[in-house]
Design an enzyme around this catalytic site. Structure first.
Site, mmCIF file in Angstrom:
data_model
loop_
_atom_site.group_PDB
_atom_site.id
_atom_site.type_symbol
_atom_site.label_atom_id
_atom_site.label_comp_id
_atom_site.label_asym_id
_atom_site.label_seq_id
_atom_site.Cartn_x
_atom_site.Cartn_y
_atom_site.Cartn_z
ATOM 1 C CG ASP A 11 -7.513 -5.666 -23.450
ATOM 2 O OD1 ASP A 11 -8.047 -5.941 -22.371
ATOM 3 O OD2 ASP A 11 -6.286 -5.479 -23.582
ATOM 4 C CD GLU A 19 -11.301 -3.303 -18.049
ATOM 5 O OE1 GLU A 19 -10.605 -2.444 -18.611
ATOM 6 O OE2 GLU A 19 -11.333 -4.485 -18.397
ATOM 7 C CG ASP A 51 -3.622 -8.163 -17.991
ATOM 8 O OD1 ASP A 51 -4.028 -8.841 -18.966
ATOM 9 O OD2 ASP A 51 -3.404 -6.945 -18.056
HETATM 10 C C1 GLC Z 1 -4.051 -5.855 -21.577
HETATM 11 C C2 GLC Z 1 -4.739 -7.191 -21.849
HETATM 12 C C3 GLC Z 1 -3.723 -8.171 -22.375
HETATM 13 C C4 GLC Z 1 -3.082 -7.594 -23.624
HETATM 14 C C5 GLC Z 1 -2.435 -6.250 -23.326
HETATM 15 C C6 GLC Z 1 -1.908 -5.574 -24.577
HETATM 16 O O1 GLC Z 1 -3.147 -5.988 -20.534
HETATM 17 O O2 GLC Z 1 -5.379 -7.689 -20.718
HETATM 18 O O3 GLC Z 1 -4.322 -9.407 -22.635
HETATM 19 O O4 GLC Z 1 -2.106 -8.479 -24.109
HETATM 20 O O5 GLC Z 1 -3.405 -5.392 -22.734
HETATM 21 O O6 GLC Z 1 -2.892 -5.343 -25.496
#
Ligand code: GLC
Length: 776
Positions: free
Chosen positions: A389, A392, A464
């Protein structure tokens, strides 16, 4: 001031095609990759050619013929004719029948402003554009413009751009023809499909780097996709368990809470294969650690999950917390200078969940290798899936200084070039490292940020999202569009991530989740629980049923994944793939519809609508469940109550199913339910199975069996099985829909029995390598 490319000064044949120098000192190389794939690269003379992160093929030995005329050079492959006009330089592509496909706008061509180069191209009146991967907006991107600059976009609007990933492959569709362009340039890039240009041209370009595109001349979208995934690679088979239902949330705060969820799945008979640990399993968000208080015994936790036939996926963000107090990843990273850095060599610091952090430089081999080895602390504790995650990369405030450096020596680049490939290289490092550590088992990797070619390493999800009907419908356009850009294994946070969905939306979304390549339910901190039992008994029944449908369809789905592995044709297919030239496909009322695998049409419908107008393409269709028949190429109102998502089966469809199991690791009752829907056209389907977990299938350890439906010969044929693997199915029950009466069953020509057209027939499946036929 802008500069327009000038006339051809010289041209010469090269090993792979031709090289042209223009009077204004631009070098244009055309290189042949296959008869339908030609690369065009244009840069100032002597600009170094940098390696591609996306492309896995080499150029071949050039054009079949090169003809130098007074005003133009004509280049030909077996499938394409390319006309290079000399003054000013303009390139146009034709198919072998002489039909014009695409080319430079007569007035502009390739143009530059400083280091920014743009290709201005001719637009026709009827032209439509599809592709570009994870982009908002409609299916047809005509008159819209987009930017690629990988961005953390929480709660993005349904027209917001850019989002998390860069997949710059698009197709143009006009006059019954198609062409494709992959713009392989990782700088911030832009695409304008005729927005604000009086419909006279479209254009794409980037802030830096060359105009470097691959032109695809195959004549169907299907062949375009095969060529594009040939060029940029295809996905390996994911672990079968990753196709099961996945339950996530930010976060299960302790291993007890997580196990409670797992047990409840089994108690409530909700099939489930995967549970997730979001960031709170770590010690103070330090990646590659476990929280010693709340996740004190992760091995015991994964052992319990294993006994329940479930897998654990843990999240890993790229940011490594600055902590010199014995935190190994930080200390090692500092010692070996593994982090992205300022020009003076100091590591770049940005703040994310863990606070002030450094960011590994995934462009370097040694850093990727080191990164991969760090997964030992997860894998030793039984983790088999890895969720990448914030890559980017995301830092609070987003705007990372553009001069941050990556790479080494001559390969040093700044963030301007590295940003869009950062997430992909993180996913690559994760995939390669975990694959090494898993002793021959397949890792599951999930990433948010990506660049073209990501399908070789990882699944993706759409970030998200919001708990609204609009977002749910948008998700299916985005997944369909990611499939057009080679990335077939995609998911969406079912139910929406930020905020609470209405119960109806939750139920509807779960029913769509069953028809999503990756079926994951996820929500943010502070929101209502998303597990099926959190929505009352009636809703739980509906959601259970949706998940059960997913599990019944697994033989069909896994076989479809295998087809994707071989061809690149995605699992979820916008109707633009199979019905490219039907205008209705692009009508905004119907643009969310897609085929799930080759034969099921799914119409996403807002949770508020109990009936919906849908478009069924050519042929006859049966409603899944009731077998009500519909004539295609028509627009029809159909009921769409929450317990019956509009799903239609194409006539002639061959859909192998299984009984409901609680985990993909359950073999079930050993019976394959081979569903076939009667129709006038022949069809075939390759059933595929392997051990679901290792790479032995690459060495022939698989079971595959061609199944043919031949209405002309009045016959269903199960051909001899191939491969060294023994199917988990011992028997096949034929479930025939809409067939005429008078069926009889033969095995290797020997009459077995006469059957009615409604009864289910049992045939020995696993032991028969002979031909099984049903005739009528
Ligand atoms: C980011 C991710 C989400 C995750 C959060 C906490 O917002 O896109 O899926 O739950 O981080 O890690």
């Amino acid at each position: 001031m802008s500069h327009q490319i000038g006339a051809v000064k010289t041209f010469q044949k090269t090993d792979h095609g031709v090289k042209i120098i223009t009077v204004d000192n631009k070098e244009v190389q055309l290189s042949v990759y296959s008869p339908t794939v030609v690369r065009v690269r244009m840069a100032p003379v002597n600009t170094e050619v940098s390696a591609s992160y996306a492309v896995v093929q080499e150029a071949t030995d050039g054009f079949k013929s090169i003809t130098d005329n007074k005003d133009s050079i004509i280049l030909a492959t077996d499938s394409l004719k390319i006309v290079v006009q000399k003054n000013p330089l303009r390139i146009n592509f034709f198919n072998s029948m002489g039909q014009w496909l695409d080319g430079d706008a007569p007035s502009l061509g390739i143009s530059s402003q400083g280091s920014e180069m743009t290709s201005y191209r001719k637009l026709t009146d009827d032209e439509k554009f599809i592709g570009l991967g994870e982009k908002t907006g409609p299916l047809n991107k005509r008159e819209l413009s987009y930017v690629n600059w990988n961005t953390d976009a929480p709660g993005y609007g349904i027209n917001q751009d850019p989002l998390y990933s860069t997949l710059p492959f698009f197709m143009g569709i006009h006059s019954n023809s198609v062409f494709g362009i992959f713009f392989d340039n990782s700088y911030k890039s832009f695409f304008n499909f005729g927005g604000s240009t009086d419909s006279s041209m479209y254009f794409f370009g980037a802030e830096g780097g060359p105009i470097n595109y691959y032109f695809f001349g195959a004549s169907t979208v299907t062949d375009q996709l095969k060529d594009y995934t040939w060029l940029t690679g295809r996905m390996q088979m994911p672990p079968l368990w990753s196709l099961g239902y996945q339950q996530c949330r930010y976060s299960y705060m302790s291993q007890q809470q997580l196990l409670d969820v797992a047990h409840r799945m089994r108690q409530d008979s909700i099939p489930c294969d995967v549970i997730y640990c979001d960031i709170d399993y770590m010690r103070g968000y330090r990646i590659f650690t476990w929280n010693p208080e709340t996740y004190a015994d992760p091995k015991a936790m994964t052992d319990t999950l294993k006994a329940l036939k479930m897998h654990l996926v843990t999240i890993i963000d790229p940011g490594i917390k600055i902590d010199s107090n014995g935190y190994e990843p930080y200390l090692t990273g500092m010692l070996h200078h593994y982090f992205a850095r300022y020009p003076d060599g100091q590591p770049y610091t940005g703040s994310v969940w863990a606070g002030r952090s450094h960011f590994p430089d995934f462009t370097r081999d040694e850093v990727r290798k080191w990164w991969g080895e760090n997964f030992k602390v997860l894998i030793d504790n039984g983790v088999t899936g890895f969720w990448n995650d914030m890559n980017e990369p995301s830092a609070w405030g987003q705007d990372i200084p553009p001069l941050i450096e990556f790479g080494e020596g001559n390969n040093t680049v700044t963030l301007k070039k590295a940003r869009n490939i950062y997430g992909m290289q993180m996913a690559r490092a994760t995939f390669e490292g975990t694959k090494d550590l898993l002793n021959g088992n397949r890792p599951f990797v999930l990433t948010r940020a990506a660049y073209s070619g990501i399908q070789r390493y990882s699944a993706m999800w759409t970030g998200d999202n919001n708990p609204t009907d609009d977002h749910m419908l948008l998700a299916y356009r985005m997944i369909n569009s990611m499939g057009l850009a080679g990335e077939a294994f995609d998911g969406v946070d079912v139910g929406g991530f930020l905020g609470n969905p209405s119960p109806d939306l939750m139920v509807r979304w779960m029913s769509l989740g069953a028809y999503t390549p990756m079926f994951r339910n996820h929500t943010a901190k502070g929101n209502t629980s998303h597990e099926p039992w959190a929505w009352g008994e009636e809703n739980e029944i509906l959601m259970r049923h949706s998940i059960q449908t997913r599990y019944r369809l697994l033989p069909y789905l896994y076989s479809s994944f295998y087809a994707t592995h071989l061809t690149g044709i995605p699992i979820n297919r916008t109707l633009a793939i199979d019905y490219t030239h039907n205008e209705k496909v692009y009508d905004q009322r119907f643009e969310n519809e897609f085929l799930f695998g080759p034969s099921m049409l799914v119409a996403p419908v807002a949770s508020t609508n109990n009936a919906e107008q849908i478009f069924l393409p050519d042929g006859n269709w049966y409603r899944f469940g009731s077998d009500k028949k519909y004539t295609g190429n028509s627009i029809t109102w159909v009921g769409s109550p929450l317990n019956d998502l509009p799903v239609f089966i194409k006539e002639g469809a061959i859909i192998p199913m299984q009984n409901v199991v609680q985990s993909t690791a359950d073999n079930g009752n050993g019976i394959m339910y081979l569903n076939i829907w009667y129709g006038d056209n022949a069809n075939s389907f390759t059933y595929y199975e392997d051990d679901g977990t290792t790479y032995q299938y690459e060495k022939g350890k698989y079971y595959s069996r061609g199944i043919d439906f031949n209405p002309q010969q009045k016959e269903i044929l199960l051909n001899a099985a191939q491969g060294d693997y023994v199917s988990k199915f011992r028997n096949v029950h034929l479930v025939l829909h809409g067939f005429p009466s008078g069926l009889h069953l033969t095995l290797n020509g020997e009459n077995l029995k006469t059957m009615s057209n409604t009864e289910e027939q049992s045939v020995d499946f696993s032991n028969s390598n002979g031909k099984i036929a049903v005739q009528w």
